[in-house]
Design a protein around this motif. Structure first.
Motif, PDB file in Angstrom:
ATOM      1  N   ALA A  30       0.824  -1.209   0.000  1.00 54.10           N
ATOM      2  CA  ALA A  30       0.000   0.000   0.000  1.00 54.10           C
ATOM      3  C   ALA A  30       0.858   1.259   0.000  1.00 54.10           C
ATOM      4  CB  ALA A  30      -0.939   0.000   1.205  1.00 54.10           C
ATOM      5  N   ASN A  31       1.984   1.191   0.677  1.00 61.49           N
ATOM      6  CA  ASN A  31       2.869   2.354   0.768  1.00 61.49           C
ATOM      7  C   ASN A  31       4.105   2.238  -0.125  1.00 61.49           C
ATOM      8  OD1 ASN A  31       1.465   3.974   2.823  1.00 61.49           O
ATOM      9  ND2 ASN A  31       1.892   2.229   4.164  1.00 61.49           N
ATOM     10  N   GLY A  32       4.115   1.222  -0.981  1.00 61.91           N
ATOM     11  CA  GLY A  32       5.198   1.093  -1.950  1.00 61.91           C
ATOM     12  C   GLY A  32       6.554   0.798  -1.342  1.00 61.91           C
ATOM     13  N   VAL A  33       6.586  -0.009  -0.291  1.00 59.71           N
ATOM     14  CA  VAL A  33       7.859  -0.367   0.352  1.00 59.71           C
ATOM     15  C   VAL A  33       8.213  -1.783  -0.097  1.00 59.71           C
ATOM     16  CG1 VAL A  33       9.110  -0.569   2.528  1.00 59.71           C
ATOM     17  CG2 VAL A  33       7.221   1.077   2.314  1.00 59.71           C
ATOM     18  N   PHE A  34       9.294  -1.910  -0.841  1.00 60.09           N
ATOM     19  CA  PHE A  34       9.584  -3.195  -1.461  1.00 60.09           C
ATOM     20  C   PHE A  34      11.082  -3.363  -1.731  1.00 60.09           C
ATOM     21  CE2 PHE A  34       9.276  -0.132  -4.831  1.00 60.09           C
ATOM     22  CZ  PHE A  34      10.154  -0.550  -5.824  1.00 60.09           C
ATOM     23  N   GLU A  69      20.187  -1.472 -16.842  1.00 60.89           N
ATOM     24  CA  GLU A  69      19.310  -1.698 -15.687  1.00 60.89           C
ATOM     25  C   GLU A  69      19.473  -0.580 -14.661  1.00 60.89           C
ATOM     26  OE1 GLU A  69      17.057  -3.866 -15.961  1.00 60.89           O
ATOM     27  OE2 GLU A  69      17.934  -4.785 -17.745  1.00 60.89           O
ATOM     28  N   MET A  70      20.713  -0.115 -14.490  1.00 60.02           N
ATOM     29  CA  MET A  70      20.942   1.018 -13.584  1.00 60.02           C
ATOM     30  C   MET A  70      20.274   2.273 -14.139  1.00 60.02           C
ATOM     31  SD  MET A  70      22.662  -0.273 -11.030  1.00 60.02           S
ATOM     32  CE  MET A  70      21.588  -1.692 -11.329  1.00 60.02           C
ATOM     33  N   GLY A  71      20.307   2.413 -15.472  1.00 61.59           N
ATOM     34  CA  GLY A  71      19.640   3.551 -16.097  1.00 61.59           C
ATOM     35  C   GLY A  71      18.146   3.525 -15.866  1.00 61.59           C
ATOM     36  N   LYS A  72      17.533   2.325 -15.985  1.00 61.10           N
ATOM     37  CA  LYS A  72      16.094   2.201 -15.741  1.00 61.10           C
ATOM     38  C   LYS A  72      15.761   2.535 -14.289  1.00 61.10           C
ATOM     39  CE  LYS A  72      15.547  -1.480 -19.166  1.00 61.10           C
ATOM     40  NZ  LYS A  72      15.255  -2.923 -19.364  1.00 61.10           N
ATOM     41  N   LEU A  73      16.571   2.039 -13.370  1.00 60.47           N
ATOM     42  CA  LEU A  73      16.350   2.323 -11.952  1.00 60.47           C
ATOM     43  C   LEU A  73      16.349   3.825 -11.708  1.00 60.47           C
ATOM     44  CD1 LEU A  73      16.155   1.412  -8.953  1.00 60.47           C
ATOM     45  CD2 LEU A  73      18.662   1.309  -8.943  1.00 60.47           C
ATOM     46  N   ASN A 103      11.380   9.768 -12.253  1.00 64.87           N
ATOM     47  CA  ASN A 103      10.055  10.168 -12.750  1.00 64.87           C
ATOM     48  C   ASN A 103       8.921   9.798 -11.805  1.00 64.87           C
ATOM     49  OD1 ASN A 103      10.896  11.344 -15.093  1.00 64.87           O
ATOM     50  ND2 ASN A 103      10.643   9.510 -16.360  1.00 64.87           N
ATOM     51  N   ASN A 104       9.249   9.191 -10.665  1.00 63.37           N
ATOM     52  CA  ASN A 104       8.240   8.713  -9.709  1.00 63.37           C
ATOM     53  C   ASN A 104       7.309   7.667 -10.321  1.00 63.37           C
ATOM     54  OD1 ASN A 104       9.032  10.331  -7.452  1.00 63.37           O
ATOM     55  ND2 ASN A 104       8.081  12.102  -8.461  1.00 63.37           N
ATOM     56  N   THR A 105       7.822   6.910 -11.296  1.00 61.62           N
ATOM     57  CA  THR A 105       7.055   5.790 -11.826  1.00 61.62           C
ATOM     58  C   THR A 105       6.883   4.737 -10.747  1.00 61.62           C
ATOM     59  OG1 THR A 105       7.905   6.207 -14.045  1.00 61.62           O
ATOM     60  CG2 THR A 105       6.964   4.014 -13.632  1.00 61.62           C
ATOM     61  N   TYR A 106       7.920   4.515  -9.972  1.00 65.18           N
ATOM     62  CA  TYR A 106       7.843   3.696  -8.772  1.00 65.18           C
ATOM     63  C   TYR A 106       8.847   4.212  -7.766  1.00 65.18           C
ATOM     64  CZ  TYR A 106      11.605   1.022 -11.177  1.00 65.18           C
ATOM     65  OH  TYR A 106      12.745   0.637 -11.851  1.00 65.18           O
TER      66      TYR A 106
END
Length: 373
Positions: free
Chosen positions: A87-91, A111-115, A121-124
């Protein structure tokens, strides 16, 4: 999260049904390949699935509440997500790479670039931990780049952003402006860690999934001893009641061995019940071992019970002077059953287990020692 097709891995209460990614029964009993070699040989899809079930079954102690396998086109650099609090996006994020050599900067810069891009962008949210797994491990040269909060890694990523990282990230790449550059400089790369293949194998070896994916021979299928409770417990209710009915039929009056355990007249019945309970629990050990080693849709203990039920079928239909005589006759017959050598659990089954299966069947009321009017 709603725009992703996530595979929810449910809590482990029973092993999963067989999938195309699991070893066949024939391959599971082979012991001519090491676990590491098996890990090297599995395909990318199987590897991601294995990491997902490992994260759930082995790492529950970390406090995960849900584990998802995402890995697919458009996963935004997330193969497996393990949530502490969805619910709070802690993962924690698990990145799986089924490569034939140790992962290098060239393999991981995208992969580091995607992270960086998707958290910028606050996508996750930024994960608590970003774990990298590869059967051939992660190169020391990349691990060195993570030192000092990833100082050298940040420099290389920014230098390569326009020429290398953009090609690795693909359509969602964004140009390196001042805001993104500052974000990269401040990013905490201490969250990026590797999981060694040996550690991965050792941890999943403790789970019910190891045998499905790694096999290891018949010695991997073991009986764990169960202690017979001094006083029968609820799961024994049916077969003990059926035995009391048989004892009563033989004695000519109502007998309840448990309630009358101090009555010397019930001694021979008590001795029989003690032996029956031991056999019941020995068969229960095999049932548990079977369900840990074979999928529910091919549970060998169920096959064994059905086969024994057929084997004693004619004797069950015979006429007997009383129920107790019938019990002893059926037990004697069941004890002669020969378990097919092709069964994975064959080495766990002896005559006592076969007798115990009779009481398992009675516990399910598939066998009745007397027929009440």
């Amino acid at each position: 999260m709603s725009n992703l097709d996530l595979l929810h891995i449910e809590p482990i209460s029973q092993p999963p049904s067989n999938t195309s990614n699991m070893l066949s029964n024939a391959d599971r009993v082979l012991s001519n390949i090491t676990p590491l070699q098996r890990l090297y040989n599995i395909d990318e899809d199987t590897y991601e699935e294995l990491v997902c079930v490992w994260a759930y079954s082995c790492l529950g102690g970390k406090g995960y509440t849900e584990v998802y396998r995402v890995g697919q086109a458009g996963d935004k650099g997330r193969d497996v997500l393990a949530y502490y609090d969805r619910a709070n996006g802690v993962f924690d994020l698990y990145q799986c790479k089924q490569y034939k050599s140790a992962l290098t900067y060239s393999d991981l810069c995208g992969e580091m670039g995607k992270l960086l891009i998707y958290t910028f962008n606050n996508t996750y949210p930024i994960p608590q931990n970003y774990y990298i797994l590869c059967p051939k491990d992660v190169s020391q040269s990349f691990v060195d780049l993570l030192n000092d909060d990833g100082k050298e890694l940040k420099i290389r990523l920014k230098n390569d952003w326009e020429t290398v990282v953009n090609k690795k990230v693909g359509a969602n790449w964004i140009a390196l402006d001042e805001n993104l550059s500052t974000y990269i400089d401040k990013f905490n790369f201490n969250i990026v860690k590797k999981i060694e293949p040996i550690r991965f194998i050792d941890e999943i070896r403790q789970s019910p999934y190891y045998f499905y994916y790694f096999g290891g021979g018949f010695n991997m299928i073991k009986r764990s001893p169960l202690q017979v409770p001094h006083t029968p417990i609820n799961i024994e209710r049916n077969y003990i009641q059926n035995l009391n009915d048989a004892y009563s039929d033989h004695a000519g009056h109502v007998i309840n061995v448990i309630d009358d355990e101090h009555n010397t007249d019930t001694g021979k019945y008590r001795n029989h019940l003690d032996r029956a309970r031991i056999s019941f629990y020995e068969s229960e050990e095999v049932k548990i071992a079977s369900r840990k080693s074979t999928a529910p849709d091919s549970d060998e203990f169920n096959d064994l019970a059905t086969s024994i039920e057929r084997y004693i079928g004619n004797e069950l239909d015979d006429d007997y002077p009383d129920g107790f005589t019938k019990v002893k006759s059926i037990e004697k017959k069941a004890g002669t059953y020969n378990v097919p050598a092709s069964m994975l659990i064959s080495h766990l089954v002896d005559s006592n287990v076969c007798v115990g299966v009779c009481h398992q069947l009675s516990n399910e009321n598939r066998i009745k020692w007397i027929v009440k009017d």
